[in-house]
Design an enzyme around this catalytic site. Structure first.
Site, PDB file in Angstrom:
ATOM      1  N   CYS A 198     -48.123  26.867   3.020  1.00  0.00           N
ATOM      2  CA  CYS A 198     -49.577  26.776   3.194  1.00  0.00           C
ATOM      3  C   CYS A 198     -50.139  28.180   3.349  1.00  0.00           C
ATOM      4  CB  CYS A 198     -49.942  25.942   4.418  1.00  0.00           C
ATOM      5  SG  CYS A 198     -51.719  26.007   4.739  1.00  0.00           S
ATOM      6  N   CYS A 241     -50.991  20.058   4.314  1.00  0.00           N
ATOM      7  CA  CYS A 241     -50.965  20.749   5.596  1.00  0.00           C
ATOM      8  C   CYS A 241     -51.943  20.013   6.510  1.00  0.00           C
ATOM      9  CB  CYS A 241     -51.409  22.195   5.402  1.00  0.00           C
ATOM     10  SG  CYS A 241     -52.034  22.928   6.916  1.00  0.00           S
TER      11      CYS A 241
END
Ligand code: MSP
Length: 640
Positions: free
Chosen positions: A127, A144
């Site tokens: 992420c 995420c």
């Protein structure tokens, strides 16, 4: 133990401008630094900016500039914001500075030499927002959880730090030092990460082919350092690790402040990095919750993000510090609302503290020409009891605040402030003056002044400006801090004329905020006006209190008016009231009635009237009937 205190904030990413979340953490750090300085500690406060990594690289590209130029600009905004807010940091570290890069390379080399870094292959879900890889378990629907973004699977050759090697050691350390991470819920969060499955090793490099904006590894120039491994080191690089005097003096007392979003890097990566590099651990990790706000109010597209400096210019620096430190219970989330800011200012600052100061200084002007009166030993006026209360409030305040529980600590001081207001109501200095009891009056006023001085002193880490105004108005020079002398309430100089301080905390009308909202909600406002309704905020402007009539006399030449003396709970004042045809003056003393206490004074029949009594009548020709209040309701009680 040496009285040394070192407090840090996270270093903020330079991909966005400062908002109130950053401001809260930085205000809290500033408060903690000042509190410890007040308590006699050698206190040091570090903040700064985190400038490497994908995130900044991408933001710079989006703005058509280089990462360094972009970082220079945003970092400058952070620094200036904190300066303009009066936050007194000792150092501002930037991770793109030479002094930092050098220490990162030194520590990497140490960890490498100790055999804790190896080269390997890694595949994981990355992420960019978090700048870290996620395990499958941590992802939610392949996304995420913090950024709600689908994560890309990346596989590459990289360097790894053997974090797993320290899993058992860290678990033992946290278990044996229950305060290491506080409050408890975050310690438990870290312990459950450690006790769950085996800790994975930490990928600490990025190939330059993918990202070149970072610190080159000392042992392989084809790679830059992973941004978290780089950023955490700021806490020691800023102190001049390894030989700097500041490092030697401050490091092991370090108090890190962060929010709950970055517990894992601080609670797991950082202690294991320190251990591997042979550095002592930090003192404590102090974790606060999140300020949540109405999405609509904070959305950038609406152009109405709350900027910390706007808040300060709208409400005042001390007021904003008070709101943040009082309103958030340490460790829990809190709701950000400007209505609550206004309430806190009006109730706690203007009504409780501001009123106490104004009433006391007004009476001092009236009865003692503004000069500090003697304390009369024969008339102690509960001096010992006040001292005892001051001590207990101050000790509670200091011990809660030192453990980052600012809200609970501040509340303890307010218990004392509210007691002082009651003390005035109980002793009624205006009555003592009238009865010629000068010795008692002196002692009461001296007790109040000494108490206010102590409160100003103790609150000075929070109410930085107002406390300074008060203290300098009350004393010629600032005292060296010594808790015992502050608690002894013997700080002021007899006969010293206290300077004017004006209104420290003006009352605010929520209407200002309401008007702002009204812009977005014009239709609703119009409708309210059409129907002749008022907002609750408008009503709240009117200060209606229970007052007791002390004296009533006819006014010569008027058959309608009476001149009344009333005790408003705040003071004794004159009211001219049109009730002469309905009431005999003799029947009035002793009655408790309702008084509009914040009406502008008016001259009626050549006499000045300070407020208005509430009376009712059904028809025009009826006689007004006073709204009487049951005697059990205390004089001065406010209608709400
Ligand atoms: N650069 C990293 C930190 C590295 S420290 C070695 C980072 N930066 S950040 O800009 O995202 O700042 C995160 C921090 O800002 C939080 O931990 C907290 O201190 C503060 N806050 C950001 N938003 C917040 C709220 N809404 N509420 C409270 N604090 C918040 O993470």
């Amino acid at each position: 133990m040496d009285k040394v205190f070192y407090v840090t904030t996270p270093i903020y990413y330079v991909n966005a401008e400062p908002h109130i979340g950053h401001a809260y953490t930085t205000i809290l750090a500033d408060f903690m630094c000042r509190l410890h300085r007040m308590l006699g500690y050698d206190s040091y406060f570090l903040t700064g900016t985190d400038e490497h990594g994908d995130k900044i690289n991408i933001a710079a590209r989006d703005h058509g500039t280089t990462p360094q130029e972009y970082a220079d600009r945003i970092s400058g905004i952070f620094k200036k914001t904190w300066e303009d807010m009066g936050l007194d940091f000792n150092d501002f570290i930037r991770t793109s500075e030479q002094r930092h890069e050098q220490v990162v390379r030194e520590i990497l080399q140490k960890v490498y030499d100790s055999g804790d870094i190896y080269f390997g292959s890694y595949g994981g879900y990355y992420c960019v927002g978090c700048e870290r890889f996620f395990t499958e378990k941590e992802m939610v629907d392949g996304k995420c959880p913090d950024h709600d973004r689908k994560l890309d699977y990346i596989e590459e050759k990289n360097y790894f730090f053997k974090m797993s090697k320290y899993q058992g050691w860290l678990t033992d350390h946290i278990t044996a030092n229950p305060d290491f991470i506080r409050p408890e819920r975050y310690r438990n969060e870290v312990l459950s990460m450690l006790r769950g499955e085996a800790l994975e090793d930490l990928c600490i490099s990025r190939p330059k082919t993918r990202l070149s904006w970072g610190i080159t590894l000392p042992f392989d120039e084809n790679f830059v350092t992973y941004v978290w491994f780089d950023a955490l080191i700021n806490y020691v690089s800023a102190l001049g690790y390894p030989d700097g005097e500041k490092y030697k003096k401050y490091w092991s007392s370090a108090q890190h402040i962060i929010a709950k979003d970055i517990v894992k890097p601080h609670g797991i990566f950082w202690p294991t990095m320190l251990k591997s590099a042979g550095l002592p651990l930090y003192g404590n990790l102090n974790v606060h919750g999140y300020w949540n706000m109405d999405e609509a109010k904070m959305s950038k597209s609406l152009g109405n993000v709350v900027r910390p400096l706007d808040l300060v210019s709208r409400y005042g620096g001390d007021q904003i510090r008070y709101f943040f430190l009082r309103e958030m219970t340490f460790g829990n989330d809190a709701r950000f609302s400007e209505d609550v800011i206004v309430d806190r200012i009006n109730y706690d600052l203007a009504n409780d503290l501001g009123n106490l100061v104004n009433r006391t200084l007004n009476m001092l002007n009236k009865f003692f020409d503004g000069k500090v009166p003697a304390f009369e030993p024969g008339e102690p006026a509960d001096r010992d009891e006040i001292r005892k209360r001051l001590r207990s409030s101050a000790e509670g305040y200091i011990s809660f605040a030192s453990a980052f529980q600012t809200s609970l600590g501040i509340e303890r001081m307010w218990e004392f402030v509210r007691h002082l207001n009651k003390y005035i109501d109980q002793y009624k200095p205006w009555q003592l003056s009238k009865e010629g009891r000068t010795a008692a009056l002196s002692s009461v006023m001296r007790n109040l002044l000494e108490s206010i001085y102590s409160v100003a002193f103790l609150l000075s880490p929070m109410l930085v400006n107002s406390s300074a105004v008060l203290m300098s108005a009350m004393r010629r020079s600032a005292a060296e801090f010594d808790l015992e002398s502050i608690l002894s309430m013997e700080q002021l100089e007899e006969g010293y004329r206290i300077k004017e301080v004006g209104i420290l905390f003006p009352r605010l009308e929520k209407a200002a905020a309401a008007e702002e909202e009204g812009k977005n909600d014009g239709a609703k406002k119009e409708k309210t006006m059409e129907e002749g309704l008022v907002d609750i905020q408008d009503f709240a402007k009117i200060d209606i209190r229970v007052a007791k009539i002390l004296k009533a006399e006819r006014i010569e030449g008027s058959d309608k008016l009476l001149e009344l003396q009333v005790d408003s709970g705040l003071d004794e004042r004159t009211i001219i009231a049109g009730i002469a045809q309905a009431y005999d003056p003799e029947s009035l003393p002793g009655k408790k009635i309702l008084l509009v206490a914040n009406l502008k004074p008016a001259v009626i029949f050549k006499k000045k009237s300070f407020g208005m009594l509430l009376a009712a009548k059904k028809d025009r020709g009826d006689r007004p009937v006073l709204i009487e209040v049951h005697e059990s309701v205390p004089t001065g009680a406010r209608l709400s």
